[in-house]
Design a protein around this motif. Sequence first.
Motif, PDB file in Angstrom:
ATOM      1  N   ARG A 490      20.113 -28.347   3.861  1.00  0.00           N
ATOM      2  CA  ARG A 490      19.680 -29.324   4.863  1.00  0.00           C
ATOM      3  C   ARG A 490      20.096 -30.740   4.499  1.00  0.00           C
ATOM      4  NH1 ARG A 490      14.142 -28.884   3.926  1.00  0.00           N
ATOM      5  NH2 ARG A 490      14.824 -27.787   2.077  1.00  0.00           N
ATOM      6  N   TYR A 492      20.456 -34.050   2.407  1.00  0.00           N
ATOM      7  CA  TYR A 492      19.532 -34.703   1.474  1.00  0.00           C
ATOM      8  C   TYR A 492      18.104 -34.505   1.944  1.00  0.00           C
ATOM      9  CZ  TYR A 492      23.523 -36.951  -0.703  1.00  0.00           C
ATOM     10  OH  TYR A 492      24.699 -37.174  -1.365  1.00  0.00           O
ATOM     11  N   GLU A 531      26.071 -35.153  12.246  1.00  0.00           N
ATOM     12  CA  GLU A 531      25.190 -33.987  12.174  1.00  0.00           C
ATOM     13  C   GLU A 531      23.753 -34.424  11.981  1.00  0.00           C
ATOM     14  OE1 GLU A 531      26.330 -31.148   9.297  1.00  0.00           O
ATOM     15  OE2 GLU A 531      28.208 -30.658  10.300  1.00  0.00           O
ATOM     16  N   CYS A 532      23.601 -35.524  11.277  1.00  0.00           N
ATOM     17  CA  CYS A 532      22.258 -36.028  11.006  1.00  0.00           C
ATOM     18  C   CYS A 532      21.984 -37.261  11.864  1.00  0.00           C
ATOM     19  CB  CYS A 532      22.130 -36.412   9.539  1.00  0.00           C
ATOM     20  SG  CYS A 532      22.265 -35.007   8.445  1.00  0.00           S
ATOM     21  N   TYR A 533      20.811 -37.287  12.386  1.00  0.00           N
ATOM     22  CA  TYR A 533      20.383 -38.445  13.166  1.00  0.00           C
ATOM     23  C   TYR A 533      19.158 -39.049  12.498  1.00  0.00           C
ATOM     24  CZ  TYR A 533      23.362 -36.207  16.598  1.00  0.00           C
ATOM     25  OH  TYR A 533      24.431 -35.617  17.226  1.00  0.00           O
ATOM     26  N   TYR A 534      19.101 -40.332  12.524  1.00  0.00           N
ATOM     27  CA  TYR A 534      17.978 -41.020  11.891  1.00  0.00           C
ATOM     28  C   TYR A 534      17.251 -41.874  12.923  1.00  0.00           C
ATOM     29  CZ  TYR A 534      20.805 -39.653   7.929  1.00  0.00           C
ATOM     30  OH  TYR A 534      21.554 -38.925   7.035  1.00  0.00           O
ATOM     31  N   ARG A 553      13.998 -42.055   5.688  1.00  0.00           N
ATOM     32  CA  ARG A 553      14.955 -41.464   6.630  1.00  0.00           C
ATOM     33  C   ARG A 553      15.471 -40.128   6.137  1.00  0.00           C
ATOM     34  NH1 ARG A 553      20.971 -43.269   6.707  1.00  0.00           N
ATOM     35  NH2 ARG A 553      21.617 -42.319   4.794  1.00  0.00           N
ATOM     36  N   VAL A 555      13.673 -37.768   4.838  1.00  0.00           N
ATOM     37  CA  VAL A 555      12.650 -36.719   4.887  1.00  0.00           C
ATOM     38  C   VAL A 555      13.033 -35.692   5.953  1.00  0.00           C
ATOM     39  CG1 VAL A 555      10.207 -36.226   5.225  1.00  0.00           C
ATOM     40  CG2 VAL A 555      10.902 -38.349   4.138  1.00  0.00           C
ATOM     41  N   ASN A 556      13.062 -34.454   5.562  1.00  0.00           N
ATOM     42  CA  ASN A 556      13.494 -33.392   6.458  1.00  0.00           C
ATOM     43  C   ASN A 556      12.360 -32.865   7.323  1.00  0.00           C
ATOM     44  OD1 ASN A 556      16.277 -33.169   5.985  1.00  0.00           O
ATOM     45  ND2 ASN A 556      15.872 -32.202   4.015  1.00  0.00           N
ATOM     46  N   HIS A 557      12.757 -32.035   8.253  1.00  0.00           N
ATOM     47  CA  HIS A 557      11.788 -31.452   9.186  1.00  0.00           C
ATOM     48  C   HIS A 557      11.269 -30.125   8.650  1.00  0.00           C
ATOM     49  CE1 HIS A 557      10.301 -29.460  12.848  1.00  0.00           C
ATOM     50  NE2 HIS A 557      10.981 -28.422  12.390  1.00  0.00           N
ATOM     51  N   GLN A 606      19.789 -28.141  17.035  1.00  0.00           N
ATOM     52  CA  GLN A 606      20.183 -27.663  15.708  1.00  0.00           C
ATOM     53  C   GLN A 606      19.265 -26.548  15.242  1.00  0.00           C
ATOM     54  OE1 GLN A 606      21.023 -30.792  12.773  1.00  0.00           O
ATOM     55  NE2 GLN A 606      20.723 -32.248  14.433  1.00  0.00           N
ATOM     56  N   GLN A 607      19.849 -25.727  14.412  1.00  0.00           N
ATOM     57  CA  GLN A 607      19.071 -24.620  13.867  1.00  0.00           C
ATOM     58  C   GLN A 607      18.132 -25.157  12.784  1.00  0.00           C
ATOM     59  OE1 GLN A 607      21.366 -21.799  11.702  1.00  0.00           O
ATOM     60  NE2 GLN A 607      19.581 -20.537  11.215  1.00  0.00           N
ATOM     61  N   CYS A 608      16.925 -24.690  12.783  1.00  0.00           N
ATOM     62  CA  CYS A 608      15.953 -25.130  11.780  1.00  0.00           C
ATOM     63  C   CYS A 608      16.034 -24.212  10.567  1.00  0.00           C
ATOM     64  CB  CYS A 608      14.543 -25.110  12.355  1.00  0.00           C
ATOM     65  SG  CYS A 608      13.301 -25.605  11.147  1.00  0.00           S
ATOM     66  N   CYS A 610      13.866 -24.663   7.875  1.00  0.00           N
ATOM     67  CA  CYS A 610      12.716 -25.061   7.053  1.00  0.00           C
ATOM     68  C   CYS A 610      12.159 -23.888   6.257  1.00  0.00           C
ATOM     69  CB  CYS A 610      11.617 -25.670   7.918  1.00  0.00           C
ATOM     70  SG  CYS A 610      10.727 -24.500   8.955  1.00  0.00           S
ATOM     71  N   LEU A 619      15.466 -27.169  15.810  1.00  0.00           N
ATOM     72  CA  LEU A 619      14.851 -28.490  15.728  1.00  0.00           C
ATOM     73  C   LEU A 619      14.582 -28.929  17.161  1.00  0.00           C
ATOM     74  CD1 LEU A 619      16.940 -30.372  13.021  1.00  0.00           C
ATOM     75  CD2 LEU A 619      14.862 -29.067  12.761  1.00  0.00           C
TER      76      LEU A 619
HETATM   77  C1  LIG Z   1      16.532 -37.678   9.342  1.00  0.00           C
HETATM   78  S1  LIG Z   1      17.770 -36.636   8.783  1.00  0.00           S
HETATM   79  C2  LIG Z   1      17.109 -35.950   7.346  1.00  0.00           C
HETATM   80  C3  LIG Z   1      17.964 -36.198   6.177  1.00  0.00           C
HETATM   81  C4  LIG Z   1      19.202 -35.382   6.182  1.00  0.00           C
HETATM   82  N1  LIG Z   1      18.944 -34.076   5.671  1.00  0.00           N
HETATM   83  C5  LIG Z   1      20.290 -36.056   5.408  1.00  0.00           C
HETATM   84  O1  LIG Z   1      20.956 -35.414   4.625  1.00  0.00           O
HETATM   85  O2  LIG Z   1      20.484 -37.220   5.589  1.00  0.00           O
HETATM   86  C6  LIG Z   1      17.631 -35.381   9.977  1.00  0.00           C
HETATM   87  C7  LIG Z   1      18.717 -34.396   9.878  1.00  0.00           C
HETATM   88  O3  LIG Z   1      18.542 -33.563   8.780  1.00  0.00           O
HETATM   89  C8  LIG Z   1      18.829 -32.242   9.106  1.00  0.00           C
HETATM   90  N2  LIG Z   1      17.607 -31.463   8.968  1.00  0.00           N
HETATM   91  C9  LIG Z   1      16.400 -31.935   8.718  1.00  0.00           C
HETATM   92  N3  LIG Z   1      15.505 -30.951   8.644  1.00  0.00           N
HETATM   93  C10 LIG Z   1      16.146 -29.828   8.870  1.00  0.00           C
HETATM   94  C11 LIG Z   1      15.755 -28.472   8.941  1.00  0.00           C
HETATM   95  N4  LIG Z   1      14.501 -28.090   8.755  1.00  0.00           N
HETATM   96  N5  LIG Z   1      16.671 -27.564   9.205  1.00  0.00           N
HETATM   97  C12 LIG Z   1      17.936 -27.928   9.383  1.00  0.00           C
HETATM   98  N6  LIG Z   1      18.368 -29.193   9.323  1.00  0.00           N
HETATM   99  C13 LIG Z   1      17.499 -30.145   9.078  1.00  0.00           C
HETATM  100  C14 LIG Z   1      19.278 -32.246  10.527  1.00  0.00           C
HETATM  101  O4  LIG Z   1      20.652 -32.278  10.524  1.00  0.00           O
HETATM  102  C15 LIG Z   1      18.727 -33.513  11.060  1.00  0.00           C
HETATM  103  O5  LIG Z   1      19.517 -34.051  12.059  1.00  0.00           O
END
Ligand SMILES: C[S@@+](CC[C@H](N)C(=O)[O-])C[C@H]1O[C@@H](n2cnc3c(N)ncnc32)[C@H](O)[C@@H]1O
Length: 888
Positions: A490, A492, A531-534, A553, A555-557, A606-608, A610, A619
């Motif tokens: 996922r 960072y 791929e990542c949105y903040y 920012r 912190v993952n879901h 996006q696929q979750c 978690c 997501l």
């Molecule tokens: C706010 S960022 C979180 C930080 C991100 N993981 C990074 O590397 O910067 C949100 C993005 O993280 C990824 N992400 C967060 N939680 C996730 C999850 N449970 N499953 C898959 N992707 C996840 C998605 O791509 C999402 O758009």
Amino acid sequence: METRMTDFFCASPATPAPGPDVHERPPEPIDDTMAVEYTEQLLTPENSRSETSSNNENASAEEKPAVRRRSTRVTRASLRGAVDLNPDPESLQPGLPTPVSENEPTVSGETLVAAVADRGKQTRSSHLRHSIAVMEAAAWSQATLAGEDDNNNSNNHGDTDEPAVAPGTPVSNSSQELHQGEGSSSLPRRTLRKRVERVLTQDGDNHRAGRSTTTPSKAETPQSPPRRSSRISLLDKASALVDRAASVLGKRSRDATDQGSNAARRTSLRPRNVAPVKNEPTASEAPAPKKRRVSESDLPSKAKSPEQSPEEEAPTVKTVTWKPKLWLSHGLYTGQEHTDARPSHKRDRITKVQGSRTPQRTLLPLPMFAGDRLLKSGRDFTLPFDVFSPLPVGQPKPNEWRKTNKNVFVGDASSIWRANKPLELSKCMCVEETGCDENCQNRYMFFECDDGNCALGPNCGNRSFEELKHRAKAGGKYNVGVEVIKTEDRGYGVRSNRTFEPNQIIVEYTGEIITQSECEKRMRTIYKNNECYYLMYFDQNMIIDATRGSIARFVNHSCDPNCRMEKWTVAGKPRMALFAGDRGIMTGEELTYDYNFDPYSQKNVQQCRCGSVSCRGVLGPRPREKERAREAREARAEAERQKKRERANSRRRAAKQAAGTKRKMGKVLKGSASRVNKNRPVASKSRSIKAGVQKAVSKARSSGSTQAASRARNSKAQEKASSTKSSPKKAPARAPSTKSPVKKSETKAKTNVRLPKVPPTKTKVRAPARSRKPQAAKANETTKKSKSQTETKAKAQAEAKAETKTSKLSRPSAETKAKILAAAKGKPAKRTPKKAMNTKSNKSPTKPAPKARVATPKQAKASKSVKSPAKKATPSSSTKTTKAKAKA
Ligand SMILES: C[S@@+](CC[C@H](N)C(=O)[O-])C[C@H]1O[C@@H](n2cnc3c(N)ncnc32)[C@H](O)[C@@H]1O
């Protein structure tokens, strides 16, 4: 003048030779001492060199630096004095020996010190230039030293007897050139000398120009080296400061006592070449300390005021400021404040405990047995999951991350943003005892307490952002409490490196605050391929874009998160922060919260990953669980209401049914233990009545059929049986009495409801009573059944009578007849008019009936003997009839 020269010369043993006239002058007795001492040191080239170098092994430890310093600085001064202070331009004519003797006196220590005062304003640049020049000279001198030293020395010693000249010294070389002029004829020397002179002259000119207003004549007030003067003043200031500090620190008394011994000691350490000056210096007398500190040339002045020396030589008290020792405030409880509260206690409680904690006793140690007692009694504690959990080796770091810990308005956002309305402010009314707990109004409204909206101050437990501020100020990763990690799938993420209590603030979510249109624009352009949105919805239709933002920012879901993202109003402004969930956070846990993600478009879904049990797969937005739950609750409530309504209706119906037997009903209800149970019999009563009636009817029917079958075999025993029955009304009541008590009560209830009010004989007749109470359908049924039973009974009796007509012995008496008739009258007149009529008209003698009631053994025998023809049928039928009646 000569005295000054001597002083200067003597005071600067490493100083270059002043000039030939110095040697012509007879040495003074005191100066001899000095000369001898310094001669011993300076006679050999080695000594000279060693003095210029940084390590003078011959010199004493205390003398070394002074001598070295003196050497360099004074030489410079002499150079300068030789060049700058030469009043006669003719004396500088080329080819002529430099009239050093004329100039030198003006460069005496006294004059220098005087000049120091004047030159206090000398700029640093000029010092620098001097230094450069001198260093150049030194370089040259050292390079040429090897070849020339010997000659110089031999020349000096042999020809001119200049013991004070230090040939190897760079400055001395230049000095020699200055003074001897033709003695050193080599071109490089001259060139260097010229350069030095030029530099010094320029400097001197500049300085002269600067102080032309104050110095009337160059010759009278020759300029002394600016650097030296500034040093002097600085040192002077420093010593004054130290004196003051010493007095401030209350060490004056100690100093005073020390001064006696120190003075003696210092006197012994002082260079012995201090020459008492006979001739006092002229008007340009500078403060003694300056001289003393600067060079040997100051020694005479020092010597002339011996009574001042102890004070002047006040020891420089070094105030050693120890670095405050830092103690580790957290050990096992990394990130937790120490508290004696039990782990189960809530945070507010802990805060309160901390607030009211008494200071630790520091005077005496605890008694010996305290530790033993503590060990034995024990104490609950919470050990973090992982006390020390460094990040794995080779963890990549997010390079593209641009960090900001404050919200920044971008573009139109700031202009569109409107200040909070005063109406939106909240004020809590909490008291100290509760301490702004979960019942605090501000907390409830997601308003942070501050001094403006809460009166509790430090006892308030609703100041999370304030706490965060203090933590950030304290710094350190355990105060910050979070760090970036690289997850497997996922990108960072963020994990904790300390513990967090339930609902404790962890980190603020900050970034750029942008309008929605700006957000859409960025989505279309900059983040098109991301791929990542903040991006997170913030307030007033604004969005926080944490692409440039805080660590939050990352912190993952998770569909089953351990944190919450909450928006609070702090000092009237909205702020977002991550808070620990209800379980709290342990060290090393990855922090997650439910994004409740709005993908904007289907292609952004996006696929979750978690990995939680309750993962939603993508997501996406959170299912509206609350709404669902509310709907379910409403449906349940509706069903309950419906049931209640039905129950109320049934109760009403039952009440109506029992309208005439209210009192007895009350009796029945009285027996129940609880209110609920009191209601139950009402419902069960009807059921039990119904069941009881059904049973009675079925039995009565069966008995009726049996009677019909054995009608022919009925005998007198039947009559007896019929006569033995007390009354038809008791029959229905008796039957249940043989059964279980519950049924008995049910039957009782039934009886209570319907039967007791209806006379048994008349019941049948009063069949129209149904029309009188049409609502009581069930009771009517019962009545009908009892009627049918009575009918059956009456039929049997009539048949028995008919039979008894034929029998000789069973002729009833008049009374029996009357009774039978009375019993027969209980039959529905409509249904059995004939039989009743027949019974009446026949007036069949049914006397044995009353007898049968008594049923003595003789009668039984007689009946047996008489009823021979109906022997088989009679007893059985009569018994059955009786039983049926009883059952009914
Ligand atoms: C706010 S960022 C979180 C930080 C991100 N993981 C990074 O590397 O910067 C949100 C993005 O993280 C990824 N992400 C967060 N939680 C996730 C999850 N449970 N499953 C898959 N992707 C996840 C998605 O791509 C999402 O758009």
